[in-house]
Motif scaffolding. Structure first.
Motif, PDB file in Angstrom:
ATOM      1  N   UNK A 139       0.901  -1.102  -0.042  1.00 14.76           N
ATOM      2  CA  UNK A 139      -0.002   0.118   0.084  1.00 14.76           C
ATOM      3  C   UNK A 139       1.058   1.118   0.125  1.00 14.76           C
ATOM      4  N   UNK A 140       0.881   2.090  -0.972  1.00 17.70           N
ATOM      5  CA  UNK A 140       1.758   3.087  -1.379  1.00 17.70           C
ATOM      6  C   UNK A 140       1.001   4.443  -0.528  1.00 17.70           C
ATOM      7  N   UNK A 141       1.555   5.055   0.246  1.00 11.96           N
ATOM      8  CA  UNK A 141       0.981   6.555   0.849  1.00 11.96           C
ATOM      9  C   UNK A 141       1.575   7.468   0.026  1.00 11.96           C
ATOM     10  N   UNK A 142       0.747   7.959  -0.715  1.00 12.19           N
ATOM     11  CA  UNK A 142       1.183   9.299  -1.765  1.00 12.19           C
ATOM     12  C   UNK A 142       0.214  10.116  -1.737  1.00 12.19           C
ATOM     13  N   UNK A 143       0.581  11.368  -1.967  1.00 12.09           N
ATOM     14  CA  UNK A 143      -0.347  12.580  -2.038  1.00 12.09           C
ATOM     15  C   UNK A 143      -1.282  12.383  -3.367  1.00 12.09           C
ATOM     16  N   UNK A 145      14.347  11.190  -8.641  1.00  8.49           N
ATOM     17  CA  UNK A 145      13.948  12.412  -8.327  1.00  8.49           C
ATOM     18  C   UNK A 145      13.131  12.265  -6.903  1.00  8.49           C
ATOM     19  N   UNK A 146      12.723  13.337  -6.574  1.00  3.59           N
ATOM     20  CA  UNK A 146      11.837  13.234  -5.181  1.00  3.59           C
ATOM     21  C   UNK A 146      10.519  13.814  -5.336  1.00  3.59           C
ATOM     22  N   UNK A 147       9.572  13.111  -4.656  1.00  4.60           N
ATOM     23  CA  UNK A 147       8.004  13.719  -4.797  1.00  4.60           C
ATOM     24  C   UNK A 147       8.052  14.218  -3.274  1.00  4.60           C
ATOM     25  N   UNK A 148       6.749  14.418  -3.055  1.00  5.59           N
ATOM     26  CA  UNK A 148       6.323  15.275  -1.632  1.00  5.59           C
ATOM     27  C   UNK A 148       7.160  14.746  -0.215  1.00  5.59           C
TER      28      UNK A 148
END
Length: 536
Positions: A86-90, A163-166
């Motif tokens: 389960x990915x926690x992403x915005x 690269x980087x996300x939130x």
């Protein structure tokens, strides 16, 4: 900061948990093996998104992973495996993931051959059917080959850049907010998480400003909510404020002079490693009308009359000296009446505690100390971190100066290269990944300001430092070019893998950042040769 927020959420709900800090993939695997029999649920923070977790950890089918990690791109198997990962992403984070059908296909049994039962048919009829089947099978194989070639191309494009996300701390804060459990501390940790990405140059200016805007709305909401509470002026109160502050490292806990000398932006712009640069610094201070005596003493002890319009004075003079971005949108925090810290103060302090080389001990101890320094009851830990951070920034600045003055940065064609020798002052500090990355970024900024060569100004940098002298290893990092419009995407992770593969170099890709590797010193030259030809 994301860990601190999650701990606070667990405490709200009285959830029992075990915290295991890990510094790389090997430690993650070991920790999982040690705990997989007692636990079914694993929360991975800032690790795990960018590799195929199921392949690496080989978990049982009833094990469930929750992954909150800003590393991008996210591995496609993690994205499309909905049962165990389960990915926690915005929601508004654009992941750019390839379509499922472009990278996965059901294994059809293409070799099914229909048994021919009717013996009565004509031989010519049988032959015709056989020929049709051969053509159909050939077509299917060709389609499969084309699909596989296309799949390789799609995955290469998707996985080429790191690269980087939130920030994970912002994602955790969002989670708390949705659950109506967003404490003021969590909001502050989200701010620190975002500021860390900015200090370490992991995100674009655009992303930073956007996320600052999101957090600013939360800060207004919280402050409005707290005004109704009676403790708003008590000794324990904690107040977050939006500020358009100076981009000078730790200046409120240092002297203005030290901060100007040890901040990458001002040091590079004024070229402080040169005699000419030192002269420019004196002219800059004179332009502001600040007496040297005031500038060199602790910021706290400076005359109040000078401090009142200090930001405006510095900004005005900075503009004349070509430093147009000396102020930045950020936040500060007040604990009670007298303790005030800016978000970047906390970032420098916690990073230095994490990579403290003064006390030899397990890295987990450093992690716990850094985590402790985030809680407001532990201001002495925070001050210890600030002292370490000053040492770290001085060491970085001195190393940058010596690398530039002794021409250690050399162009290798497609990239710049700089190697620190064993015996260089502070070299032990730069065997640590975050310190080495900060040094590389400061060095590249300074080199771009100092070189006359226009082509070199656009090149990325590979930097190496001694890792373990006894084992004969170096740590190596690659960073993208220092340009205004840089998208902060880094291609060195994949390039390092390919160069190591093609030369059989003995490398260890153990860091969660793919662009940091460890390498046997003896293999360095063949590895670099391969990297040069690969990137040409």
């Amino acid at each position: 900061t994301a860990v601190a927020s999650l701990q606070a959420l667990f405490q709200c709900d009285h959830v029992q948990y075990t915290l295991v800090p890990v510094a790389g993939w090997q430690e993650l695997e070991t920790a999982f093996l040690e705990h997989k029999d007692q636990f079914k649920y694993f929360v991975l923070i800032n690790c795990g998104a960018n590799v195929d977790l199921l392949e690496i950890l080989q978990p049982e089918e009833d094990t469930l992973f929750f992954v909150c990690d800003s590393h991008r791109p996210i591995n496609v198997v993690n994205v499309y495996n909905d049962t165990q990962i389960k990915l926690l992403v915005k929601q508004d984070d654009d992941l750019d993931v390839p379509a499922y059908d472009d990278i996965f296909r059901d294994e059809e049994d293409e070799e099914e051959e229909s048994e021919d039962e009717s013996d009565g048919s004509e031989p010519s009829e049988k032959r015709r059917r056989f020929e049709e089947e051969v053509i159909e099978r050939t077509m299917k194989r060709r389609q499969r080959r084309e699909w596989e070639a296309r799949r390789r191309e799609i995955l290469f494009d998707y996985e080429q850049y790191e690269y980087h996300g939130t920030s994970s701390a912002m994602v955790m804060f969002d989670l708390a907010w949705i659950m109506s459990k967003d404490l003021n501390d969590m909001l502050w940790w989200a701010i620190v998480g975002l500021t860390d990405q900015w200090v370490q140059d992991k995100i674009t200016q655009m992303k930073y400003v956007t996320d600052i805007g999101i957090l600013q709305r939360h800060v207004s909401r919280h402050n409005h909510r707290n005004e109704d509470e009676e403790n708003s002026l008590s000794i324990d109160c904690m107040r977050i404020a939006f500020e358009y502050d100076l981009r000078l490292a730790l200046y409120q806990h240092w002297s203005l002079y030290e901060s100007l000398c040890n901040t990458s932006y001002t040091s590079a712009s004024l070229k402080l490693w040169s005699v000419q640069g030192q002269k420019r610094l004196q002219e800059f201070l004179a332009d502001m009308g600040l007496p040297l005596k005031q500038v060199k003493q602790k910021f706290n002890s400076m005359d109040m009359s000078l401090k009142e319009n200090l930001r405006e004075m510095i900004e005005e003079s900075a503009n004349k000296f070509g430093m147009k971005d000396l102020r930045v949108q950020t936040f500060s925090i007040h604990f009670g009446f007298k303790n005030k810290f800016s978000a970047s103060d906390i970032v420098y302090a916690t990073t230095s505690l994490m990579e403290n080389i003064e006390k030899e001990g397990p890295e987990t101890t450093n992690f716990i100390k850094a985590l402790d320094s985030l809680s407001r009851g532990n201001l002495d830990k925070l001050h210890q971190g600030l002292d370490l951070a000053k040492k770290q920034l001085r060491a970085i600045q001195q190393t940058v100066a010596s690398c530039i003055c002794t021409n250690l940065v050399i162009s290798q064609g497609p990239f710049l290269y700089c190697s620190l020798m064993e015996g260089t002052p502070d070299v032990k500090l730069f065997s640590k990944p975050v310190s080495l990355c900060l040094l590389s970024k400061y060095l590249l900024k300074s080199f771009v300001c100092s070189t006359k060569n226009k082509r070199c100004k656009l090149l990325p940098l590979v930097m190496a430092a001694p890792m373990d002298v006894e084992q004969g290893t170096v740590i190596m990092v690659g960073i993208p070019p220092e340009t205004e419009s840089s998208d902060k995407k880094n291609f060195f992770g994949r390039a390092f893998e390919k160069a190591a593969e093609s030369t059989n170099s003995r490398t260890l890709h153990n860091h969660f950042e793919m662009s940091i590797i460890e390498l046997k010193t003896e293999d360095r030259s063949k590895f670099l040769d391969a990297l040069i030809s690969l990137l040409h």
